[in-house]
Design a protein around this motif. Structure first.
Motif, short mmCIF file in Angstrom:
data_model
loop_
_atom_site.label_atom_id
_atom_site.label_comp_id
_atom_site.label_asym_id
_atom_site.label_seq_id
_atom_site.Cartn_x
_atom_site.Cartn_y
_atom_site.Cartn_z
N GLU B 113 -16.51 9.07 1.40
CA GLU B 113 -15.42 8.09 1.38
C GLU B 113 -14.73 8.06 2.74
N ARG B 117 -14.59 4.47 4.51
CA ARG B 117 -13.38 3.68 4.29
C ARG B 117 -12.80 3.22 5.61
N VAL B 129 3.01 4.12 4.55
CA VAL B 129 2.50 4.23 3.19
C VAL B 129 3.71 4.11 2.28
N HIS B 164 -5.76 8.25 6.19
CA HIS B 164 -6.73 8.14 5.10
C HIS B 164 -6.00 7.97 3.77
N ALA B 165 -4.92 7.18 3.79
CA ALA B 165 -4.12 6.99 2.57
C ALA B 165 -4.99 6.57 1.40
N GLY B 166 -4.77 7.21 0.25
CA GLY B 166 -5.52 6.84 -0.95
C GLY B 166 -6.86 7.54 -1.06
N GLN B 167 -7.29 8.24 0.00
CA GLN B 167 -8.58 8.94 -0.06
C GLN B 167 -8.34 10.43 -0.28
N HIS B 211 -0.41 13.84 -3.71
CA HIS B 211 -0.99 14.18 -5.00
C HIS B 211 -2.09 15.23 -4.85
N TYR B 219 -4.45 13.84 -1.90
CA TYR B 219 -4.41 12.51 -1.28
C TYR B 219 -2.97 12.04 -1.22
N GLY B 221 -0.53 8.71 -1.44
CA GLY B 221 -0.55 7.32 -1.87
C GLY B 221 0.56 7.05 -2.85
N GLU B 222 0.78 5.75 -3.11
CA GLU B 222 1.90 5.38 -3.99
C GLU B 222 1.56 5.57 -5.45
N ARG B 223 0.25 5.52 -5.79
CA ARG B 223 -0.14 5.63 -7.19
C ARG B 223 0.24 7.02 -7.69
#
Lengths: 415, 224
Positions: B113, B117, B129, B164-167, B211, B219, B221-223
């Motif tokens: 990834e 990415r 972010v 690498h946000a989200g990865q 997270h 990782y 990220g906002e999620r």
């Protein structure tokens, strides 16, 4: 011939006759033969039989063939050429002086025999001396051979005995003995490792096997998933142990030769400090640095970094609550010294050498995680960098130092 | 994505493709070097997974060959040769990453990834972010306008996570990228750094940005 001629001229025929008779009686080496004849070739005196027909009386040495009947009876041997000289004396008497070839041959043979025996004696003496000298050398080689055979038969403790003469043989034997010490150490080390590998890997393997086995009988999916996860962890642990063993073996044998060069040891320690400082904070430990910047040693950055990291991890593991870990780096007299000191329980001086061996874990450390390979790697890395690894008492705690001798070259030291 | 796996061990190859497919990728396989090179040349892939020791043509030769023809598909080299020297060799030959067998699939996947990415272009001056901002020029970090003070390495760590946000970033990836350390320390030093960073970035805010993916890595990220 001259003297006989003079005798005849001065003292007359009778004196000559007497002289020839006397001379004819002589014997021994250099014996001469004479013949005095009258003008009508009648024998007057001498030990030769008759005047040979083909000898002129011209005072010149000639080789004359003497038939057997002309050879004096006292001379052994057959017909032969005789060197003879014929001359006419004052009153028409003729004189022959001759020498037996047989005598010359005898002398020749005698000298040959003489030379032969001298040669024989010399050869005999040489061989005898050679034998005794050789027996000494061979004896010592035999001793070495015998020792080698015993060692090959499995007794690695045997050594070549020294004579104490301090000669080349003792030098060779000492060298052989230190080589044998080395081999003995390696074999013992290997045996120990094999035993330990068997022991230390059987434990996680058994654990993993039991977990997989229990998964078969676990009803709940959640529980079986957990068991599988743990089995994977066991597997990772085995792989880690193998990797550590491999790295130690490669470092010890010097196969990791890439990446050698002037390495900034200060930078390595600063980087590691930045990595471990957070952990020290989390665990309530104090990690302090006292380092001289830009200290270079000849070495492999990855290996040095890993070795120092292992020492740091040990210090963390055995530190007491609110303990202090101090990392020092300084350079004295061209020697660079890295010291990592903690104030934990330390290691008893009797155990300090032992903990460098593979898989050795002290009783007090049994309850902490680890495979007992950390210090073995540090030792291997130190050896390859020709650095000394020093374990000391930190009163309280343990102080471990790596002492590097700075070499001017940038090539790895020969191993 | 479209992935080409060049691996002669049939068992390993099947394990790899099944897992990649289950993560939604399309996978093609080649069991020897020559066929692998031919496929890599004739088709377009997002990433190549190349075993180092292969029959016919070894993995590094394949990558060298592709690079010499300006085919710059990212390549992950897999190898049983774990020495640092070998890793450097693999990267010099044009490989983009190097992973030693045995590896966890999650590690491989995270690295694939990261290779493929799209990340922030290198000349970016501001990474964002959610409500977190990191200024690459003056090294200031703020969240919801509040300035956050970070130590140099924390800044590097956050920058890497934000690029690498989200990865998912694994521990070994962070060790290599942020600390340039190519061995695996036994203690979880990265965990300590992440919790410190978390205290500074997340503690005073409702939404957590950092997270943990259990057993794999972290990782940003906002999620939730």
């Amino acid at each position: 011939m001259e003297s006989l001629q003079r005798l005849h001229n001065l003292q007359g025929g009778d004196a000559l006759l007497k002289a020839i008779r006397v001379r004819s009686q002589r014997s021994g080496q250099n014996r001469r033969y004479y013949l005095l004849v009258s003008s009508n070739k009648k024998k007057l005196a001498g030990n030769l039989i008759a005047w040979p027909a083909d000898l002129p009386a011209d005072k010149k040495v000639r080789n004359i063939w003497l038939a057997p009947k002309l050879i004096p009876p006292e001379v052994e041997g057959d017909d032969a050429y005789w060197p003879m000289i014929g001359a006419i004396l004052g009153d028409n008497k003729h004189l022959i002086i001759s020498q037996s070839v047989k005598d010359a041959e005898d002398i020749h043979e005698y000298s040959l025999a003489m030379m032969g025996s001298i040669l024989g004696i010399s050869v005999f003496l040489a061989l005898t001396m050679g034998y005794f000298l050789g027996r000494n050398v061979l004896g010592r080689i035999d001793t070495i051979n015998a020792t080698a055979h015993t060692i090959m038969a499995g007794d690695l403790t045997r050594r070549v005995p020294l004579t104490g003469k301090n000669d080349e043989f003792d030098e060779l034997s000492t060298l052989l003995n230190s080589m044998l010490d080395c081999i003995d150490q390696l074999v013992t080390g290997m045996r120990q490792v094999t035993d330990n590998v068997a022991h230390d890997l059987r434990k996680p393997l058994t654990r993993m096997r039991n977990r997989l086995d229990s998964i078969l009988s676990i009803a709940s999916e959640k529980a079986s998933k957990e068991a599988i996860e743990q089995a994977i962890n066991d597997c990772d642990e085995i792989v880690r142990t193998f990797n550590s063993l491999l790295l130690i073996a490669q470092t010890e044998s010097g196969t990791r030769r890439g990446g050698w060069g002037q390495t900034n040891l200060s930078k390595i320690i600063e980087d590691l400090e930045s990595l471990y400082q957070a952990l020290a904070n989390e665990q309530g430990l104090s990690l302090t640095l006292s380092i001289t910047p830009n200290q270079f040693v000849d070495g492999n950055k990855e290996l040095l970094s890993q070795a120092i990291s292992n020492l740091l991890e040990n210090a963390f593991k055995y530190s007491i609550k609110n303990g202090t870990i101090v990392v020092k780096l300084d350079s004295i007299d061209n020697n660079t010294r890295v010291e990592i000191a903690d104030d934990g329980p330390g290691i008893a001086s009797a155990q300090r050498k032992n903990v460098l061996n593979r898989f050795v874990r002290l009783e007090e450390a049994r309850h902490t995680p680890g495979n007992g390979l950390g210090l073995s790697l540090v030792k291997a890395v130190a050896d390859q960098h020709q650095a000394q690894l020093i374990l000391e008492d930190n009163n309280p705690g343990l102080s471990i130092s790596l002492l590097f001798k700075n070499f001017p070259s940038t090539t790895p030291p020969p191993k | 994505m479209q992935i080409l796996v060049i691996e002669d061990d049939i068992e390993a190859s099947r394990y790899l493709s099944e897992n990649l497919v289950s993560h939604g990728h399309r996978v093609e396989t080649a069991a020897d070097g020559k066929r692998g090179l031919a496929l890599a040349k004739s088709k377009t892939y997002n990433v190549l997974v190349v075993d180092r020791m292969l029959p016919e043509l070894d993995g590094l030769s394949i990558i060298r060959n592709l690079r010499s023809q300006n085919i710059n598909t990212p390549a992950m080299v897999l190898s049983a040769l774990g020495q640092v020297d070998h890793r450097i060799e693999g990267l010099r030959a044009g490989g983009d990453d190097y992973l030693v067998k045995p590896y966890a699939f999650s590690e491989l996947h995270a690295r694939l990834e990261a290779l493929t990415r799209r990340t922030a272009p290198p000349d970016t001056t501001l990474l964002t972010v959610g409500d977190l901002e990191l200024n690459l020029v003056n090294h200031k970090v703020c969240r919801q306008g509040q300035a956050i003070r970070l130590q140099p390495r924390e800044f590097c760590l956050l920058e890497y996570l934000m690029r690498h946000a989200g990865q998912i970033m694994t521990r070994t990836m962070l060790l290599q990228q942020v600390w340039d350390i190519n061995f695996d320390p036994k203690t979880n030093v990265i965990e300590a750094h992440i919790s410190r960073l978390r205290r500074k970035i997340d503690n005073d805010f409702d939404v957590c940005l950092i997270h943990t993916v259990r057993g794999v890595g972290y990782y940003l990220g906002e999620r939730a």
